[in-house]
Scaffold this active site. Sequence first.
Site, mmCIF file in Angstrom:
data_model
loop_
_atom_site.group_PDB
_atom_site.id
_atom_site.type_symbol
_atom_site.label_atom_id
_atom_site.label_comp_id
_atom_site.label_asym_id
_atom_site.label_seq_id
_atom_site.Cartn_x
_atom_site.Cartn_y
_atom_site.Cartn_z
ATOM 1 N N THR A 119 -31.227 -33.899 9.553
ATOM 2 C CA THR A 119 -32.588 -33.811 9.291
ATOM 3 C C THR A 119 -33.524 -32.891 10.402
ATOM 4 O O THR A 119 -32.905 -32.826 11.569
ATOM 5 C CB THR A 119 -33.177 -35.413 9.798
ATOM 6 O OG1 THR A 119 -32.545 -36.237 8.967
ATOM 7 C CG2 THR A 119 -34.781 -35.486 9.497
ATOM 8 N N ARG B 167 -31.296 -44.041 -2.947
ATOM 9 C CA ARG B 167 -31.161 -44.502 -1.349
ATOM 10 C C ARG B 167 -32.275 -43.826 -0.563
ATOM 11 O O ARG B 167 -32.593 -42.643 -0.635
ATOM 12 C CB ARG B 167 -29.891 -44.149 -0.850
ATOM 13 C CG ARG B 167 -29.342 -44.280 0.437
ATOM 14 C CD ARG B 167 -29.676 -43.238 1.416
ATOM 15 N NE ARG B 167 -29.259 -43.383 2.859
ATOM 16 C CZ ARG B 167 -29.658 -42.425 3.688
ATOM 17 N NH1 ARG B 167 -30.398 -41.404 3.627
ATOM 18 N NH2 ARG B 167 -29.187 -42.777 4.956
ATOM 19 N N GLY C 88 -33.259 -43.292 3.601
ATOM 20 C CA GLY C 88 -32.762 -43.400 4.910
ATOM 21 C C GLY C 88 -33.848 -43.721 6.076
ATOM 22 O O GLY C 88 -34.906 -44.181 5.487
ATOM 23 N N THR D 81 -32.580 -38.442 14.223
ATOM 24 C CA THR D 81 -31.678 -37.936 13.262
ATOM 25 C C THR D 81 -30.605 -38.824 13.426
ATOM 26 O O THR D 81 -30.316 -39.383 14.350
ATOM 27 C CB THR D 81 -31.495 -36.626 13.280
ATOM 28 O OG1 THR D 81 -30.678 -36.196 12.512
ATOM 29 C CG2 THR D 81 -30.919 -36.104 14.807
ATOM 30 N N GLY D 82 -29.558 -38.829 12.183
ATOM 31 C CA GLY D 82 -28.415 -39.451 12.430
ATOM 32 C C GLY D 82 -28.220 -40.566 11.284
ATOM 33 O O GLY D 82 -28.783 -40.244 10.000
ATOM 34 N N GLY E 198 -28.719 -42.791 9.293
ATOM 35 C CA GLY E 198 -30.346 -43.391 8.737
ATOM 36 C C GLY E 198 -30.076 -44.665 8.213
ATOM 37 O O GLY E 198 -30.955 -45.737 8.437
HETATM 38 N N1 ASP Z 1 -31.407 -39.718 8.900
HETATM 39 C C1 ASP Z 1 -30.877 -38.873 7.897
HETATM 40 C C2 ASP Z 1 -30.616 -39.987 6.680
HETATM 41 O O1 ASP Z 1 -29.954 -40.858 6.903
HETATM 42 C C3 ASP Z 1 -29.815 -38.105 7.979
HETATM 43 C C4 ASP Z 1 -29.657 -37.493 9.417
HETATM 44 O O2 ASP Z 1 -30.693 -37.072 9.911
HETATM 45 O O3 ASP Z 1 -28.505 -37.115 9.813
HETATM 46 O O4 ASP Z 1 -31.213 -39.663 5.692
#
Ligand code: ASP
Length: 326
Positions: free
Chosen positions: A189, A217, A219, A240-241, A243
Amino acid sequence: MYDSLTVKMFQMKSDKLPIINSAWDILSGGGSALDAIEEGATVCEVLQCSGTVGFGGKSDEDGETTLDALIMDGRTMNVGAVGALRRVKGAMSVARHILDYTKHSILVGDQATQFALKMGFKEESLITPNSNELWVEWNDEYHCQPNFWTNVEPNPEEYCGPYKKLDTLGKQRTPQKRNVGIDKFNHDTIAMVAVDKNGDVAAGTSTNGVKFKIPGRIGDSPIAGSGAYADNTVGGAAATGDGDVMLRFNPSFLAVEEMRRGASPNAAARTAIDRIASYYPSFSGAVIALTKDGEYGVACHGLETFPFVVQDSTRETCEPVSINCS
Ligand code: ASP
């Protein structure tokens, strides 16, 4: 008080500079934090940062790329967000239009597309030859592995759908270890927090989510308090991560509230990350936090390193920083 910008950085070197420069040009020219966030994320969407933001890149399990974005104004506590946006490229700008031209906070799916078209956005496919190739490979060669289904048949760890639910649902009272479809290669993200010369704080995100998500979906990224949060009286944070897991804990809100209690941005981000890790030790993600006075902090988990970029009026050029997550 000075203007300040903290941005999650992308691995692809060519990606990061235009994003930071365009956002910084706005801030250093006396523009608003909101405009800087919109501009930076939009550049990332156009550049398709690492294939994780904007059109193409990662698709859902039907092969369609859909977009999530959020922008939050810490002066008014107003939010504009879009989830599972279809067939419109500028997710961050659509989010900004929701902020500026509606009393709503989030629009999703096809109706978000209809809103965008009324606002003058163009309808076009978000599928690219590259995203299609990745999807065909996942579907045909990897038999839809990994995916996000559970408690269905045929066994989702071996076969593609269509799935139907298992009659005998195992009672899963303990949290799953992690989202098995998530690893560091299939999600990301652009997450940004900014303070402008007036001391106004804004934060935002943009992403195309996780690879081969179940259609529909959304996030953490478009959820205020999860993907990003801003409050002029304190500062802002963005995440970020993984989600699906992270949105259960509102980490950006928690980081801002920790700073409100007097925690440093580093400690605040750490508290938000540790809260998630205490329930989901294998999740991967990061939180960036910025005070209204321009002090920044970061915490991460489940990744080897976390790269990000900082810029403020004390620095000649933007400073790429990388921290170890273990
Ligand atoms: N947080 C984002 C999601 O889950 C993806 C990411 O930031 O890695 O959609």
